[in-house]
Design an enzyme around this catalytic site. Sequence first.
Site, PDB file in Angstrom:
ATOM      1  N   GLU A 169      51.045  34.951  41.438  1.00 60.47           N
ATOM      2  CA  GLU A 169      49.802  35.217  40.574  1.00 60.47           C
ATOM      3  C   GLU A 169      49.669  33.974  39.564  1.00 60.47           C
ATOM      4  OE1 GLU A 169      48.474  36.993  38.212  1.00 60.47           O
ATOM      5  OE2 GLU A 169      48.501  39.084  39.713  1.00 60.47           O
ATOM      6  N   ASP A 170      48.573  33.777  38.707  1.00 58.52           N
ATOM      7  CA  ASP A 170      48.963  32.639  38.307  1.00 58.52           C
ATOM      8  C   ASP A 170      49.125  32.782  37.132  1.00 58.52           C
ATOM      9  OD1 ASP A 170      46.430  34.392  38.223  1.00 58.52           O
ATOM     10  OD2 ASP A 170      44.966  32.328  37.572  1.00 58.52           O
ATOM     11  N   SER A 200      44.114  42.143  43.034  1.00 59.21           N
ATOM     12  CA  SER A 200      43.518  41.692  42.177  1.00 59.21           C
ATOM     13  C   SER A 200      42.508  43.083  41.624  1.00 59.21           C
ATOM     14  CB  SER A 200      41.836  41.465  42.842  1.00 59.21           C
ATOM     15  OG  SER A 200      41.143  40.879  41.502  1.00 59.21           O
ATOM     16  N   ALA A 201      42.661  42.928  40.465  1.00 60.15           N
ATOM     17  CA  ALA A 201      41.950  43.932  39.620  1.00 60.15           C
ATOM     18  C   ALA A 201      39.968  43.838  39.427  1.00 60.15           C
ATOM     19  CB  ALA A 201      41.864  43.756  38.035  1.00 60.15           C
ATOM     20  N   SER A 202      39.413  42.796  40.195  1.00 51.92           N
ATOM     21  CA  SER A 202      38.511  42.086  40.172  1.00 51.92           C
ATOM     22  C   SER A 202      37.220  43.193  41.540  1.00 51.92           C
ATOM     23  CB  SER A 202      38.141  40.641  40.729  1.00 51.92           C
ATOM     24  OG  SER A 202      37.150  40.760  41.023  1.00 51.92           O
ATOM     25  N   LYS A 203      36.489  43.648  41.313  1.00 58.79           N
ATOM     26  CA  LYS A 203      35.519  44.503  41.932  1.00 58.79           C
ATOM     27  C   LYS A 203      35.206  43.859  43.059  1.00 58.79           C
ATOM     28  CE  LYS A 203      34.922  48.430  39.529  1.00 58.79           C
ATOM     29  NZ  LYS A 203      34.420  49.166  37.782  1.00 58.79           N
ATOM     30  N   ASP A 234      47.805  37.491  43.910  1.00 58.81           N
ATOM     31  CA  ASP A 234      46.243  37.817  43.022  1.00 58.81           C
ATOM     32  C   ASP A 234      45.612  37.245  43.498  1.00 58.81           C
ATOM     33  OD1 ASP A 234      44.806  38.056  40.738  1.00 58.81           O
ATOM     34  OD2 ASP A 234      45.684  36.225  39.970  1.00 58.81           O
ATOM     35  N   LEU A 235      44.035  37.108  43.307  1.00 53.27           N
ATOM     36  CA  LEU A 235      42.575  36.457  44.439  1.00 53.27           C
ATOM     37  C   LEU A 235      42.479  35.594  42.869  1.00 53.27           C
ATOM     38  CD1 LEU A 235      40.118  35.687  45.902  1.00 53.27           C
ATOM     39  CD2 LEU A 235      39.233  37.332  44.266  1.00 53.27           C
ATOM     40  N   ASP A 236      41.633  35.721  42.307  1.00 48.92           N
ATOM     41  CA  ASP A 236      41.426  34.449  41.166  1.00 48.92           C
ATOM     42  C   ASP A 236      42.313  33.546  40.375  1.00 48.92           C
ATOM     43  OD1 ASP A 236      38.743  35.909  40.321  1.00 48.92           O
ATOM     44  OD2 ASP A 236      39.396  37.755  39.635  1.00 48.92           O
ATOM     45  N   LYS A 288      47.068  45.185  35.305  1.00 43.22           N
ATOM     46  CA  LYS A 288      48.114  44.247  35.047  1.00 43.22           C
ATOM     47  C   LYS A 288      48.481  44.138  33.573  1.00 43.22           C
ATOM     48  CE  LYS A 288      46.835  42.428  38.798  1.00 43.22           C
ATOM     49  NZ  LYS A 288      46.190  40.628  39.278  1.00 43.22           N
ATOM     50  N   LYS A 314      43.461  37.684  32.113  1.00 44.02           N
ATOM     51  CA  LYS A 314      43.858  37.579  33.194  1.00 44.02           C
ATOM     52  C   LYS A 314      43.935  39.040  33.814  1.00 44.02           C
ATOM     53  CE  LYS A 314      43.272  32.793  33.830  1.00 44.02           C
ATOM     54  NZ  LYS A 314      44.152  31.179  34.020  1.00 44.02           N
ATOM     55  N   THR A 353      38.419  31.333  40.719  1.00 42.77           N
ATOM     56  CA  THR A 353      37.492  31.513  40.322  1.00 42.77           C
ATOM     57  C   THR A 353      37.666  32.424  38.697  1.00 42.77           C
ATOM     58  OG1 THR A 353      38.307  33.788  41.451  1.00 42.77           O
ATOM     59  CG2 THR A 353      35.796  32.048  42.216  1.00 42.77           C
TER      60      THR A 353
HETATM   61  P1  XGP Z   1      35.903  42.324  37.883  1.00 39.63           P
HETATM   62  C1  XGP Z   1      37.352  40.369  36.860  1.00 39.63           C
HETATM   63  C2  XGP Z   1      37.497  40.481  35.044  1.00 39.63           C
HETATM   64  O1  XGP Z   1      36.120  40.928  35.175  1.00 39.63           O
HETATM   65  C3  XGP Z   1      37.751  39.024  34.612  1.00 39.63           C
HETATM   66  O2  XGP Z   1      37.673  39.134  32.974  1.00 39.63           O
HETATM   67  C4  XGP Z   1      39.257  39.540  35.079  1.00 39.63           C
HETATM   68  O3  XGP Z   1      39.954  38.551  34.467  1.00 39.63           O
HETATM   69  C5  XGP Z   1      39.438  39.554  36.568  1.00 39.63           C
HETATM   70  O4  XGP Z   1      38.848  40.977  37.517  1.00 39.63           O
HETATM   71  C6  XGP Z   1      40.779  39.783  36.936  1.00 39.63           C
HETATM   72  O5  XGP Z   1      41.153  39.247  37.987  1.00 39.63           O
HETATM   73  O6  XGP Z   1      36.948  41.660  37.588  1.00 39.63           O
HETATM   74  O7  XGP Z   1      34.405  42.161  37.147  1.00 39.63           O
HETATM   75  O8  XGP Z   1      34.782  40.762  38.600  1.00 39.63           O
HETATM   76  O9  XGP Z   1      35.374  43.077  38.250  1.00 39.63           O
END
Ligand code: XGP
Length: 215
Positions: free
Chosen positions: A169-170, A114-117, A7-9, A145, A43, A15
């Site tokens: 994962e955290d 990671s779900a983050s873009k 996972d990243l964040d 997740k 998360k 972050t």
């Molecule tokens: P992105 C993020 C979500 O905005 C955030 O609420 C989640 O915790 C995070 O992804 C999970 O890593 O997505 O807005 O950076 O694309």
Amino acid sequence: MKGFVFDLDGVITDTAKYHYEAWKELADQLGISIDLKFNEQLKGISRMDSLERILAHGNKQSAYMQEEKEAFAAQKNEAYVQLLQNLTPADLLPGVAEFLKEAKAKKMPCAIASASKNAPFILEKLGVIDLFDAIVDPATLTKGKPDPEIFVKAAESIGIKPEEAIGFEDAQAGIAGIKACGMYAIGVLADEPLTQADRTVHSLAELNMDELIAL
Ligand code: XGP
């Protein structure tokens, strides 16, 4: 074991606190109160799903049109990206750089789940993007997740089976996803106990890679 999935964040860099700050600013503006405990639910889920959860938390799930929601999500992202501007390799969590370099030297592939873009941007800023063999594109996912989809794709992206991978994962939802596809789960830096994890550590510096490979 044949590879690692991260996972990243909150695992590679802290972050998660910036996501919270940016979501809280938006929630305050919408008259919705969120705290760190509620933030745990955000998360591992996508930007739009996070927004929907915040609106539902404030009983405002039907209060806005889709375009308004998209504008809110974009506003949160702008605030978040501002907070990332000063990110440098010094913001890697303890032990991460050493772990990734050792993995490279031992030919153990590494993937980001990671779900983050924002993941590629963050990895560039941290100076570690070249240490990863694959980054799952969250746009290809149908479920967030704790569904294991992202972890299955991450293992696939580095050419191994989930049960041959170790996932880091955290968050509780992430650990659940890792376990649901048969990966070995390591919980990192958790604020809450990660009950399903096979092992928990405060930092990657505590780990011996040869022991992990031999698991
Ligand atoms: P992105 C993020 C979500 O905005 C955030 O609420 C989640 O915790 C995070 O992804 C999970 O890593 O997505 O807005 O950076 O694309």
